[in-house]
Design a protein around this motif. Structure first.
Motif, PDB file in Angstrom:
ATOM      1  N   ALA A 169     -10.892  -7.930  -5.557  1.00 25.98           N
ATOM      2  CA  ALA A 169     -10.155  -7.023  -6.447  1.00 25.98           C
ATOM      3  C   ALA A 169      -9.817  -5.724  -5.716  1.00 25.98           C
ATOM      4  O   ALA A 169      -8.703  -5.190  -5.848  1.00 25.98           O
ATOM      5  N   GLY A 170     -10.773  -5.212  -4.931  1.00 25.07           N
ATOM      6  CA  GLY A 170     -10.524  -3.998  -4.151  1.00 25.07           C
ATOM      7  C   GLY A 170      -9.427  -4.218  -3.117  1.00 25.07           C
ATOM      8  O   GLY A 170      -8.559  -3.349  -2.917  1.00 25.07           O
ATOM      9  N   ASP A 171      -9.462  -5.383  -2.457  1.00 26.91           N
ATOM     10  CA  ASP A 171      -8.432  -5.699  -1.469  1.00 26.91           C
ATOM     11  C   ASP A 171      -7.064  -5.809  -2.139  1.00 26.91           C
ATOM     12  O   ASP A 171      -6.055  -5.315  -1.602  1.00 26.91           O
ATOM     13  N   ALA A 172      -7.024  -6.461  -3.312  1.00 27.24           N
ATOM     14  CA  ALA A 172      -5.756  -6.597  -4.038  1.00 27.24           C
ATOM     15  C   ALA A 172      -5.240  -5.219  -4.459  1.00 27.24           C
ATOM     16  O   ALA A 172      -4.032  -4.935  -4.351  1.00 27.24           O
ATOM     17  N   ARG A 173      -6.132  -4.345  -4.951  1.00 28.52           N
ATOM     18  CA  ARG A 173      -5.724  -2.993  -5.353  1.00 28.52           C
ATOM     19  C   ARG A 173      -5.207  -2.203  -4.150  1.00 28.52           C
ATOM     20  O   ARG A 173      -4.161  -1.536  -4.225  1.00 28.52           O
ATOM     21  N   GLU A 195      -1.540  -0.695  -3.587  1.00 33.31           N
ATOM     22  CA  GLU A 195      -1.281   0.707  -3.256  1.00 33.31           C
ATOM     23  C   GLU A 195      -0.440   0.822  -1.991  1.00 33.31           C
ATOM     24  O   GLU A 195       0.483   1.638  -1.917  1.00 33.31           O
ATOM     25  N   ARG A 196      -0.729   0.004  -0.989  1.00 33.53           N
ATOM     26  CA  ARG A 196       0.041   0.023   0.248  1.00 33.53           C
ATOM     27  C   ARG A 196       1.495  -0.376  -0.007  1.00 33.53           C
ATOM     28  O   ARG A 196       2.429   0.222   0.526  1.00 33.53           O
ATOM     29  N   LYS A 197       1.666  -1.416  -0.870  1.00 31.13           N
ATOM     30  CA  LYS A 197       3.023  -1.872  -1.195  1.00 31.13           C
ATOM     31  C   LYS A 197       3.778  -0.788  -1.941  1.00 31.13           C
ATOM     32  O   LYS A 197       4.966  -0.524  -1.660  1.00 31.13           O
ATOM     33  N   ALA A 198       3.086  -0.122  -2.882  1.00 27.94           N
ATOM     34  CA  ALA A 198       3.735   0.951  -3.635  1.00 27.94           C
ATOM     35  C   ALA A 198       4.130   2.098  -2.710  1.00 27.94           C
ATOM     36  O   ALA A 198       5.241   2.660  -2.823  1.00 27.94           O
ATOM     37  N   ALA A 199       3.262   2.454  -1.760  1.00 29.59           N
ATOM     38  CA  ALA A 199       3.569   3.516  -0.807  1.00 29.59           C
ATOM     39  C   ALA A 199       4.735   3.101   0.083  1.00 29.59           C
ATOM     40  O   ALA A 199       5.641   3.908   0.365  1.00 29.59           O
ATOM     41  N   ARG A 200       4.742   1.848   0.524  1.00 26.38           N
ATOM     42  CA  ARG A 200       5.831   1.360   1.360  1.00 26.38           C
ATOM     43  C   ARG A 200       7.152   1.359   0.593  1.00 26.38           C
ATOM     44  O   ARG A 200       8.182   1.791   1.111  1.00 26.38           O
ATOM     45  N   ASP A 201       7.091   0.911  -0.673  1.00 26.98           N
ATOM     46  CA  ASP A 201       8.300   0.904  -1.504  1.00 26.98           C
ATOM     47  C   ASP A 201       8.792   2.333  -1.740  1.00 26.98           C
ATOM     48  O   ASP A 201      10.007   2.592  -1.746  1.00 26.98           O
TER      49      ASP A 201
END
Length: 115
Positions: A91-95, A99-105
């Motif tokens: 779950a931590g890895d998915a979160r 977060e990384r995807k949101a920052a990249r987007d």
């Protein structure tokens, strides 16, 4: 030292043999009540010893069973804990990935907005 002649030595040996035979004949036979009583006492002691040994064996087996069940319960608990930790890590890895995807987007959108 007194010297004995052959006759005295033979009579002394004969007397010693007779004394040993008399001592042996004085021993009670197997049908004597005292012998039967001692035999019964030995049998009772032996039976009591065997009962104590059986009781100790039963206690030992019960203790071994208890220890085995505790080990099994501990192993199950540890397996459940490992599952929870794996699920939490997942779950931590998915979160973190979200977060990384949101920052990249967000970076991509900011770059698009600048152009």
């Amino acid at each position: 030292m007194k010297h004995q002649d052959l006759g005295e030595r033979l009579s002394a040996a004969r007397n010693a043999k007779q004394a040993m035979a008399a001592k042996f004949r004085q021993r009670p036979g197997s049908d004597d009540p005292a012998v039967a009583e001692r035999r019964a006492a030995r049998a009772a002691v032996s039976a009591a010893r065997e009962a104590r040994m059986a009781e100790r064996e039963t206690v030992r087996l019960a203790e071994n069973a208890r220890i085995a069940s505790e080990r099994e319960a501990h192993a199950v608990e540890q397996a459940e804990q490992e599952k929870r930790m794996a699920a939490e890590k997942e779950a931590g890895d998915a979160r973190l990935e979200a977060e990384r995807k949101a920052a990249r987007d967000a970076r991509y959108a900011a770059r698009k907005a600048r152009k």
